[in-house]
Design an enzyme around this catalytic site. Structure first.
Site, mmCIF file in Angstrom:
data_model
loop_
_atom_site.group_PDB
_atom_site.id
_atom_site.type_symbol
_atom_site.label_atom_id
_atom_site.label_comp_id
_atom_site.label_asym_id
_atom_site.label_seq_id
_atom_site.Cartn_x
_atom_site.Cartn_y
_atom_site.Cartn_z
ATOM 1 N N HIS A 174 -2.540 -21.953 -21.394
ATOM 2 C CA HIS A 174 -3.554 -22.396 -22.355
ATOM 3 C C HIS A 174 -4.009 -21.266 -23.270
ATOM 4 C CE1 HIS A 174 -5.634 -25.551 -24.336
ATOM 5 N NE2 HIS A 174 -6.557 -24.658 -24.588
ATOM 6 N N TYR B 97 -4.283 -20.236 -28.134
ATOM 7 C CA TYR B 97 -5.206 -19.521 -29.036
ATOM 8 C C TYR B 97 -4.535 -18.276 -29.623
ATOM 9 C CZ TYR B 97 -8.170 -23.000 -27.112
ATOM 10 O OH TYR B 97 -8.647 -24.231 -26.752
ATOM 11 N N HIS C 290 -1.207 -34.933 -29.598
ATOM 12 C CA HIS C 290 -2.247 -33.894 -29.730
ATOM 13 C C HIS C 290 -1.649 -32.596 -30.268
ATOM 14 C CE1 HIS C 290 -5.170 -30.822 -28.632
ATOM 15 N NE2 HIS C 290 -4.353 -30.319 -27.730
ATOM 16 N N PHE C 291 -0.563 -32.128 -29.652
ATOM 17 C CA PHE C 291 -0.176 -30.762 -30.042
ATOM 18 C C PHE C 291 0.649 -30.700 -31.322
ATOM 19 C CE2 PHE C 291 2.965 -31.331 -26.419
ATOM 20 C CZ PHE C 291 4.136 -31.216 -27.143
ATOM 21 N N HIS C 292 1.067 -31.862 -31.845
ATOM 22 C CA HIS C 292 1.717 -31.795 -33.164
ATOM 23 C C HIS C 292 0.689 -31.763 -34.297
ATOM 24 C CE1 HIS C 292 5.386 -32.629 -30.891
ATOM 25 N NE2 HIS C 292 5.996 -32.054 -31.902
ATOM 26 N N ARG D 6 5.674 -38.893 -21.686
ATOM 27 C CA ARG D 6 6.236 -37.826 -22.506
ATOM 28 C C ARG D 6 7.495 -37.304 -21.813
ATOM 29 N NH1 ARG D 6 2.808 -32.233 -21.433
ATOM 30 N NH2 ARG D 6 4.297 -31.486 -22.953
ATOM 31 N N ARG D 7 8.231 -36.404 -22.459
ATOM 32 C CA ARG D 7 9.371 -35.701 -21.861
ATOM 33 C C ARG D 7 10.333 -36.625 -21.127
ATOM 34 N NH1 ARG D 7 6.801 -30.126 -19.406
ATOM 35 N NH2 ARG D 7 7.002 -29.025 -21.356
HETATM 36 FE FE1 HAS Z 1 -4.609 -28.440 -26.540
HETATM 37 C C1 HAS Z 1 -2.544 -29.770 -24.112
HETATM 38 C C2 HAS Z 1 -7.359 -29.304 -24.702
HETATM 39 C C3 HAS Z 1 -6.673 -26.934 -28.868
HETATM 40 C C4 HAS Z 1 -1.884 -26.930 -27.986
HETATM 41 N N1 HAS Z 1 -2.604 -28.388 -26.146
HETATM 42 C C5 HAS Z 1 -1.949 -29.029 -25.119
HETATM 43 C C6 HAS Z 1 -0.538 -28.779 -25.218
HETATM 44 C C7 HAS Z 1 -0.355 -27.944 -26.300
HETATM 45 C C8 HAS Z 1 -1.665 -27.713 -26.878
HETATM 46 C C9 HAS Z 1 0.951 -27.360 -26.791
HETATM 47 O O1 HAS Z 1 -7.959 -30.150 -21.817
HETATM 48 C C10 HAS Z 1 0.542 -29.351 -24.311
HETATM 49 C C11 HAS Z 1 0.861 -28.461 -23.163
HETATM 50 C C12 HAS Z 1 1.964 -29.080 -22.323
HETATM 51 O O2 HAS Z 1 3.127 -28.984 -22.723
HETATM 52 O O3 HAS Z 1 1.659 -29.694 -21.301
HETATM 53 N N2 HAS Z 1 -6.639 -28.221 -26.768
HETATM 54 C C13 HAS Z 1 -7.577 -28.679 -25.921
HETATM 55 C C14 HAS Z 1 -8.900 -28.379 -26.465
HETATM 56 C C15 HAS Z 1 -8.700 -27.727 -27.645
HETATM 57 C C16 HAS Z 1 -7.277 -27.611 -27.815
HETATM 58 C C17 HAS Z 1 -10.224 -28.732 -25.864
HETATM 59 N N3 HAS Z 1 -4.341 -27.196 -28.126
HETATM 60 C C18 HAS Z 1 -5.325 -26.673 -28.939
HETATM 61 C C19 HAS Z 1 -4.745 -25.790 -29.898
HETATM 62 C C20 HAS Z 1 -3.383 -25.782 -29.656
HETATM 63 C C21 HAS Z 1 -3.154 -26.677 -28.539
HETATM 64 C C22 HAS Z 1 -5.537 -25.025 -30.942
HETATM 65 C C23 HAS Z 1 -2.292 -25.029 -30.325
HETATM 66 C C24 HAS Z 1 -2.444 -24.190 -31.308
HETATM 67 N N4 HAS Z 1 -4.894 -29.382 -24.756
HETATM 68 C C25 HAS Z 1 -6.097 -29.582 -24.168
HETATM 69 C C26 HAS Z 1 -5.877 -30.169 -22.839
HETATM 70 C C27 HAS Z 1 -4.504 -30.304 -22.668
HETATM 71 C C28 HAS Z 1 -3.914 -29.791 -23.895
HETATM 72 C C29 HAS Z 1 -6.884 -30.552 -21.836
HETATM 73 C C30 HAS Z 1 -3.770 -30.849 -21.432
HETATM 74 C C31 HAS Z 1 -3.414 -32.273 -21.607
HETATM 75 C C32 HAS Z 1 -2.603 -32.774 -20.430
HETATM 76 O O4 HAS Z 1 -3.160 -33.527 -19.626
HETATM 77 O O5 HAS Z 1 -1.432 -32.409 -20.290
HETATM 78 C C33 HAS Z 1 -9.806 -27.158 -28.547
HETATM 79 O O6 HAS Z 1 -9.631 -25.780 -28.698
HETATM 80 C C34 HAS Z 1 -9.851 -27.860 -29.864
HETATM 81 C C35 HAS Z 1 -11.037 -27.413 -30.705
HETATM 82 C C36 HAS Z 1 -10.856 -27.801 -32.131
HETATM 83 C C37 HAS Z 1 -11.797 -28.288 -32.926
HETATM 84 C C38 HAS Z 1 -11.434 -28.683 -34.346
HETATM 85 C C39 HAS Z 1 -12.070 -27.794 -35.396
HETATM 86 C C40 HAS Z 1 -11.614 -28.228 -36.751
HETATM 87 C C41 HAS Z 1 -11.257 -27.382 -37.762
HETATM 88 C C42 HAS Z 1 -10.788 -27.979 -39.066
HETATM 89 C C43 HAS Z 1 -11.963 -28.118 -39.997
HETATM 90 C C44 HAS Z 1 -11.529 -28.733 -41.294
HETATM 91 C C45 HAS Z 1 -12.009 -28.342 -42.481
HETATM 92 C C46 HAS Z 1 -11.542 -29.044 -43.725
HETATM 93 C C47 HAS Z 1 -12.940 -27.197 -42.635
HETATM 94 C C48 HAS Z 1 -13.171 -28.491 -32.481
HETATM 95 C C49 HAS Z 1 -11.348 -25.899 -37.662
HETATM 96 C C50 HAS Z 1 -12.728 -29.368 -44.584
HETATM 97 C C51 HAS Z 1 -12.230 -30.029 -45.815
HETATM 98 C C52 HAS Z 1 -13.015 -30.163 -46.910
HETATM 99 C C53 HAS Z 1 -12.486 -30.882 -48.086
HETATM 100 C C54 HAS Z 1 -14.348 -29.610 -46.968
#
Ligand code: HAS
Length: 580
Positions: free
Chosen positions: A219, A223, A380-382, A443-444
């Site tokens: 995990h 980041y 999610h991860f795409h 998946r997979r």
């Molecule tokens: Fe995840 C599974 C929880 C973030 C990647 N994640 C995965 C897997 C990958 C992955 C590759 O709790 C699969 C692993 C596998 O093969 O089994 N993930 C989270 C949580 C976050 C999160 C809580 N993941 C990421 C990031 C990744 C990533 C970043 C890659 C870079 N994830 C999980 C969990 C699993 C999981 C479980 C396990 C699932 C299972 O059961 O297998 C958090 O860090 C996310 C926080 C993000 C936010 C969004 C902020 C939004 C932003 C955009 C703002 C937009 C703007 C545009 C400013 C709160 C920054 C404004 C536009 C205007 C016009 C003004």
């Protein structure tokens, strides 16, 4: 300012190699959606077996492409923002280690000796060259931190005792320190479990221990991919969207990086909620920390939105009082100057909004039981690593290719369109696979000969609309990548028109808070390492005592169903029969 030619060559290679490899990575992604929609109904296609292709897809895209580019971007940030030369010998050693490691792992994967997916869970076992290759890639990626970046960072601090290092350097530094900490468990897993098993030195290992060590790395690594993208969002994006671009709050950006340093580690068990060998209390603690690690991303969402608003309004004062009209002035798709690259940032940010929400759903302990191991997870991860991270990395690769070679970006319109096609494709993919995941689509799994095949006894007609929509979405995203590639190759082959450089637009700061507690990294590094240990020692003890299991159902990669019952179940059956 002109970079030393040898250093320029290394950085250029660090951009060309991962982008070239990504062609295979994306190709195997498109193959995935075709298998899953039943368009390919075989165990293999063009001589590449299903799980071999899935391994190539995951390892190239998530591990190799990201790691090498993170080193390239780190080099560029340090070189340009600190204005200190990088050492050619260090850079060549780092690159050659990463190259040899990549070639070793690629040999194992392409010859079918490492069909273990990017998580390499035992009992799946690869040829030893796969593990050693991965280890060399990691070691190579760490070399610049110790022998180039850290010395330059300390020298700069000595020369500028009253100044803060630029936010881009700060982010890269925090990220690479995290990298050094997070690789420790996976190195232990590889050295003491997988390599000995792969070389035939031991007969069996504890799979639960291996998985726990893997996720202690697996995990935080997400980041490691994300933070370079954030560093560029803070340092570069505001200046790209507006001549008067500024980061809204320097303090908020630094706080976000420090929160990542603290919360990225004690969270890995959220990948193991369903595993029996670990006590629930520690799973709950990791779940709570997972909500903590979302906070710096929320801070980033607000900081980036505020920076965009401030930067646009500074350039268009008549919009000063507007609530939403300033949104229309963001150059979402433009071929003017460097603005084509804004498409990559904006499309990535929109995708990450969805990635963030689905991540929080994943983290929510009992909701995870519904989505774990289903098509929901790739959805999610795409939108995270396959969305914001990949798009910013692709955009900045093309951007720096132009700078490093002194060439104008060619086919800019295609380059600016590419991320939007990527977004549309993955929006369709995401919606389809999220729904399918809730309906239980795994998946997979090679669904081509099984669930998506009307001739199969386990044909799942209910999943077909989503599987086909996923194939349409994945193909559209693939076309987006081709557009990017056209521009990339055309730029590479174009004649040189200007001097090679590594300069890039840098945002000023609107609120420049001092926040002295965030200036020294050492106390935070110590604190976060201790938290990592506290969060992991009891679960690791648990899995060594309770995680050993001796029987599991037989496994056959030709069918998604277990082929035999575990020994214990057979004994239960015998007891039932004798009772009757
Ligand atoms: Fe995840 C599974 C929880 C973030 C990647 N994640 C995965 C897997 C990958 C992955 C590759 O709790 C699969 C692993 C596998 O093969 O089994 N993930 C989270 C949580 C976050 C999160 C809580 N993941 C990421 C990031 C990744 C990533 C970043 C890659 C870079 N994830 C999980 C969990 C699993 C999981 C479980 C396990 C699932 C299972 O059961 O297998 C958090 O860090 C996310 C926080 C993000 C936010 C969004 C902020 C939004 C932003 C955009 C703002 C937009 C703007 C545009 C400013 C709160 C920054 C404004 C536009 C205007 C016009 C003004």
């Amino acid at each position: 300012m002109r970079p030393e030619s040898s250093v320029r060559t290394v950085i250029l290679l660090e951009i060309l190699l991962p982008v070239a490899l990504l062609i295979f990575g994306v190709y195997h992604g498109v193959m995935q959606v075709l298998y899953r929609a039943g368009i390919i109904k075989d165990m293999s296609f063009l001589g590449i077996e299903y799980y071999q292709g899935l391994t190539l897809h995951g390892v190239i895209n998530a591990i190799v492409f990201t790691t090498i580019l993170i080193v390239a971007f780190g080099n560029i940030m340090f070189w340009y923002l600190l204005k200190k030369p990088l050492r050619p010998a260090v850079q060549w050693v780092a690159f050659l280690l990463m190259l040899v490691g990549t070639l070793m792992a690629a040999w194992a994967m392409f010859t079918g000796k490492a069909n273990v997916l990017y998580t390499f869970y035992p009992p799946l076992i690869a040829h030893w060259t796969f593990y050693l290759g991965a280890a060399l890639l990691i070691i190579g990626s760490i070399v610049p931190l110790f022998f180039d970046w850290l010395p330059n960072y300390l020298a700069w601090k000595r020369e500028n005792p009253d100044k803060k290092v630029p936010i881009g350097v700060y982010g890269v530094m925090v990220n690479h320190i995290m990298w050094v900490i997070m690789v420790v468990p996976v190195v232990i897993e590889v050295l003491f479990q997988l390599l000995p098993l792969s070389m035939g030195l031991v007969a069996e290992i504890n799979p639960s221990l291996a998985r726990t060590l893997f996720w202690a790395f697996g995990h935080p690594v997400v980041y490691f991919w994300l933070l370079p993208a954030y560093a560029m969002l803070y340092q570069i994006l505001p200046r790209l969207v507006s001549e008067k671009g500024a980061l809204f709050s320097d303090g908020a950006a630094r706080l976000a990086f420090i929160l990542f340093l603290i919360f990225s580690f004690p969270v890995g068990l959220h990948h193991q909620y369903t595993e029996p060998g670990i006590t629930n209390s520690y799973k709950l603690i990791h779940a709570l920390f997972t909500f903590g690690v979302a906070v710096p991303s929320f801070i980033t969402a607000f900081s980036v939105a505020a920076s965009l608003e401030y930067s646009i309004k500074a350039q268009y004062p008549h919009l000063k009082d507007s609530l939403f009209a300033w949104w229309t002035k963001i150059p979402y798709i433009s071929t003017q100057g460097d603005k084509w690259v804004v498409s990559y940032y904006m499309a990535g940010l929109f995708m990450f909004l969805i990635g963030g929400i689905t991540g929080i759903i994943n983290a929510s302990y009992n909701l995870n039981l519904v989505v774990h191991n289903t098509a929901w997870v790739p959805a999610h991860f795409h939108t995270t690593v396959g969305g914001l991270v990949t798009l910013i990395f692709l955009g900045m690769s093309l951007f720096f290719l132009g700078r490093l070679t002194g060439k104008e970006i060619r086919a800019k319109a295609l380059a600016a369109l590419a991320p939007w096609l990527w977004l549309v494709g993955f929006a369709i993919f995401n919606i389809a696979y999220s729904i399918a995941g809730i309906e239980g689509m795994p998946r997979r799994t090679n669904m081509g000969p099984s669930y998506s095949n009307p001739d199969s006894p386990i044909f799942a007609a209910d999943w077909m609309p989503e599987a086909i929509a996923g194939a349409v979405g994945g193909t559209i995203a693939g076309i987006g990548f081709v557009l990017f590639l056209v521009s990339f190759v055309a730029t590479l082959l174009a004649p040189k028109t200007k001097e090679e450089t590594l300069e890039f637009p840098t945002a000023s700061t609107y609120h420049d808070e001092r926040m002295p507690a965030l200036q020294r990294l050492t106390p935070w590094v110590v604190f976060s390492s201790l938290l990592f240990l506290i969060a992991y020692i009891p679960p690791l003890y648990d899995v060594t005592k309770r995680g050993v299991f001796f029987d599991s159902p037989g496994y056959n990669d030709k069918s998604p169903l277990p082929i035999t019952k575990p020994q214990s179940a057979k004994e239960e059956d015998k007891k039932e029969v004798s009772k009757r």
